[in-house]
Scaffold this motif. Structure first.
Motif, PDB file in Angstrom:
ATOM      1  N   GLU A  45      -1.334  21.275  -1.157  1.00  0.00           N
ATOM      2  CA  GLU A  45      -0.711  21.894  -2.330  1.00  0.00           C
ATOM      3  C   GLU A  45      -0.271  23.327  -2.060  1.00  0.00           C
ATOM      4  OE1 GLU A  45      -3.466  20.256  -2.228  1.00  0.00           O
ATOM      5  OE2 GLU A  45      -3.166  18.505  -3.513  1.00  0.00           O
ATOM      6  N   GLY A  46      -0.909  23.974  -1.093  1.00  0.00           N
ATOM      7  CA  GLY A  46      -0.547  25.346  -0.758  1.00  0.00           C
ATOM      8  C   GLY A  46       0.588  25.453   0.236  1.00  0.00           C
ATOM      9  N   GLY A  47       1.107  24.307   0.696  1.00  0.00           N
ATOM     10  CA  GLY A  47       2.223  24.307   1.635  1.00  0.00           C
ATOM     11  C   GLY A  47       1.809  24.314   3.094  1.00  0.00           C
ATOM     12  N   ALA A  48       0.506  24.251   3.368  1.00  0.00           N
ATOM     13  CA  ALA A  48       0.026  24.249   4.758  1.00  0.00           C
ATOM     14  C   ALA A  48       0.028  22.824   5.306  1.00  0.00           C
ATOM     15  CB  ALA A  48      -1.375  24.836   4.828  1.00  0.00           C
ATOM     16  N   GLU A  49       0.510  22.686   6.540  1.00  0.00           N
ATOM     17  CA  GLU A  49       0.536  21.369   7.178  1.00  0.00           C
ATOM     18  C   GLU A  49      -0.739  21.148   7.984  1.00  0.00           C
ATOM     19  OE1 GLU A  49       3.566  18.633   9.829  1.00  0.00           O
ATOM     20  OE2 GLU A  49       3.237  20.703  10.452  1.00  0.00           O
ATOM     21  N   HIS A  50      -1.324  19.968   7.843  1.00  0.00           N
ATOM     22  CA  HIS A  50      -2.509  19.581   8.604  1.00  0.00           C
ATOM     23  C   HIS A  50      -2.105  18.415   9.505  1.00  0.00           C
ATOM     24  CE1 HIS A  50      -5.129  21.900   5.785  1.00  0.00           C
ATOM     25  NE2 HIS A  50      -4.131  21.615   4.955  1.00  0.00           N
ATOM     26  N   ARG A  51      -2.285  18.595  10.818  1.00  0.00           N
ATOM     27  CA  ARG A  51      -1.802  17.583  11.756  1.00  0.00           C
ATOM     28  C   ARG A  51      -2.894  17.162  12.732  1.00  0.00           C
ATOM     29  NH1 ARG A  51       3.821  17.665  15.202  1.00  0.00           N
ATOM     30  NH2 ARG A  51       4.611  17.941  13.083  1.00  0.00           N
ATOM     31  N   VAL A 107       0.856  -1.191   0.000  1.00  0.00           N
ATOM     32  CA  VAL A 107       0.000   0.000   0.000  1.00  0.00           C
ATOM     33  C   VAL A 107       0.891   1.240   0.000  1.00  0.00           C
ATOM     34  CG1 VAL A 107      -1.732   1.323   1.263  1.00  0.00           C
ATOM     35  CG2 VAL A 107      -1.872  -1.180   1.200  1.00  0.00           C
ATOM     36  N   ALA A 108       0.759   2.039  -1.045  1.00  0.00           N
ATOM     37  CA  ALA A 108       1.572   3.256  -1.162  1.00  0.00           C
ATOM     38  C   ALA A 108       1.001   4.358  -0.277  1.00  0.00           C
ATOM     39  CB  ALA A 108       1.621   3.717  -2.611  1.00  0.00           C
ATOM     40  N   PRO A 109       1.860   5.142   0.355  1.00  0.00           N
ATOM     41  CA  PRO A 109       1.382   6.233   1.214  1.00  0.00           C
ATOM     42  C   PRO A 109       0.947   7.437   0.389  1.00  0.00           C
ATOM     43  CG  PRO A 109       3.756   6.299   1.101  1.00  0.00           C
ATOM     44  CD  PRO A 109       3.334   5.075   0.321  1.00  0.00           C
ATOM     45  N   PRO A 110       0.186   8.337   0.976  1.00  0.00           N
ATOM     46  CA  PRO A 110      -0.098   9.602   0.297  1.00  0.00           C
ATOM     47  C   PRO A 110       1.199  10.409   0.197  1.00  0.00           C
ATOM     48  CG  PRO A 110      -1.553   9.249   2.189  1.00  0.00           C
ATOM     49  CD  PRO A 110      -0.451   8.256   2.294  1.00  0.00           C
ATOM     50  N   GLU A 111       1.290  11.276  -0.758  1.00  0.00           N
ATOM     51  CA  GLU A 111       2.461  12.143  -0.852  1.00  0.00           C
ATOM     52  C   GLU A 111       2.412  13.189   0.261  1.00  0.00           C
ATOM     53  OE1 GLU A 111       2.668  13.754  -4.768  1.00  0.00           O
ATOM     54  OE2 GLU A 111       3.198  11.839  -5.694  1.00  0.00           O
ATOM     55  N   ASN A 112       3.583  13.648   0.670  1.00  0.00           N
ATOM     56  CA  ASN A 112       3.712  14.686   1.706  1.00  0.00           C
ATOM     57  C   ASN A 112       3.060  14.260   3.026  1.00  0.00           C
ATOM     58  OD1 ASN A 112       4.907  16.473  -0.268  1.00  0.00           O
ATOM     59  ND2 ASN A 112       2.834  16.816  -1.040  1.00  0.00           N
TER      60      ASN A 112
END
Length: 319
Positions: A250-256, A189-194
């Motif tokens: 895509e906008g460079g914002a990190e969601h945690r 199973v491949a991970p999502p990018e980023n």
């Protein structure tokens, strides 16, 4: 007699010289491999450039300084090509794992000790290693075709060579050493990018007895119960763990997302990450991709599989 000992001495000198020459060759060889791979991971060498450099090294390995080598490759040359490919592939994955783990160490809370465990996953290293493997595979196949020979990538999982399959399996470590790494359920199973994931457990190197609660009874029989436990992560408490996952849009914002975990030392301590954390995003396709990979991760306290050896292990099918 003097002639005999002279021959023995010369033979020993020759043997030592040959061993030294081989050692020097392997050292230089490995250095060239590592230099190319590190340049690739640093971003100073492109996939096509890596493919070209690998191709040059493989041809030198196969033919030395020979001009216009004959076709097809001999059986010995085929074995050499496979050995070189395996060594290069393993180095790619080991460098990816080393860089991933070195990056993850910064997130560890407190001092790490033998009673604790931790894991970190950055999907950048998965995709970089896949790109590098693609480069050397294409180069090996092209050179094989050039010399009227075929090359097929072995079934590493069938062979139990998890250190040669992909980044997900290489994280488990040496396939010949019993590993405590069973966090990834399906390595295909491949991970999502980023995407990033971090998990750590607590642990007390002194294994001190902890007072978790206290009950007192007064002269009238009234009971007072005090619970000293909390859900907050404590790096010295073996029943505690914490975890976070993140992705960068895509906008460079990190969601945690993050959570603290309390284990009760039962078989139920093996938990699926998606049951603890899940993304809800306006982009339902993105959220689905993220949550799908979270469902492919599981967590457990240190020593869980020693206490419950019959419990499901994510990597069992690869051995």
């Amino acid at each position: 007699m003097l002639i005999f000992w002279s021959l023995v001495r010369n033979s020993v000198v020759l043997a030592v010289y040959l061993l030294f020459s081989v050692a020097c060759f392997l050292t230089v060889h490995e250095h060239c491999m590592e230099e190319c791979i590190n340049q690739f991971f640093d971003g100073t060498l492109s996939e096509s450039e890596l493919q070209a450099e690998y191709g040059k090294m493989l041809k030198k390995e196969l033919f030395g300084s020979m001009e216009n080598p004959p076709s097809p490759l001999t059986e010995s040359q085929k074995e050499t090509a496979m050995d070189f490919y395996n060594a290069f592939r393993q180095k790619i994955l080991s460098v990816a794992v080393e860089r991933n783990n070195a990056e993850g160490e910064q997130y560890i809370t407190g001092d790490m000790n033998v009673q604790r465990s931790w894991s970190y996953y950055n999907s950048d290293y998965y995709y970089a290693s896949e790109s590098a493997i693609s480069a050397i595979t294409n180069a090996t196949q092209n050179i094989s075709q050039e010399y009227d020979t075929t090359f097929e990538v072995p079934d590493y999982l069938e062979q139990g060579k998890t250190n040669l399959y992909n980044f997900n399996t290489a994280l488990e470590g040496d396939p010949f050493i019993v590993s405590n790494y069973h966090y990834i359920i399906d390595p295909d199973v491949a991970p999502p990018e980023n995407f990033k994931w971090f998990y750590e457990t607590g642990g007390d190197p002194h294994t001190r007895i902890r007072l978790t609660s206290f009950m007192s009874v007064d002269k009238n029989g009234n009971k007072t119960f005090i619970d000293y436990t909390t859900d907050e992560f404590d790096p010295t408490d073996p029943s505690k763990a914490q975890m976070w996952v993140s992705y960068t849009d895509e906008g460079g914002a990190e969601h945690r997302l993050s959570t603290d975990i309390v284990f009760d030392h039962s078989k139920d301590d093996l938990r699926n990450v998606l049951d603890l954390l899940s993304f809800s995003d306006k982009d339902t396709k993105k959220a689905s991709l993220l949550n799908n990979f979270l469902s492919n991760l599981q967590i457990y306290p240190k020593g869980y599989f020693d206490r419950f050896p019959t419990a499901f292990r994510s990597m069992d099918f690869m051995v």
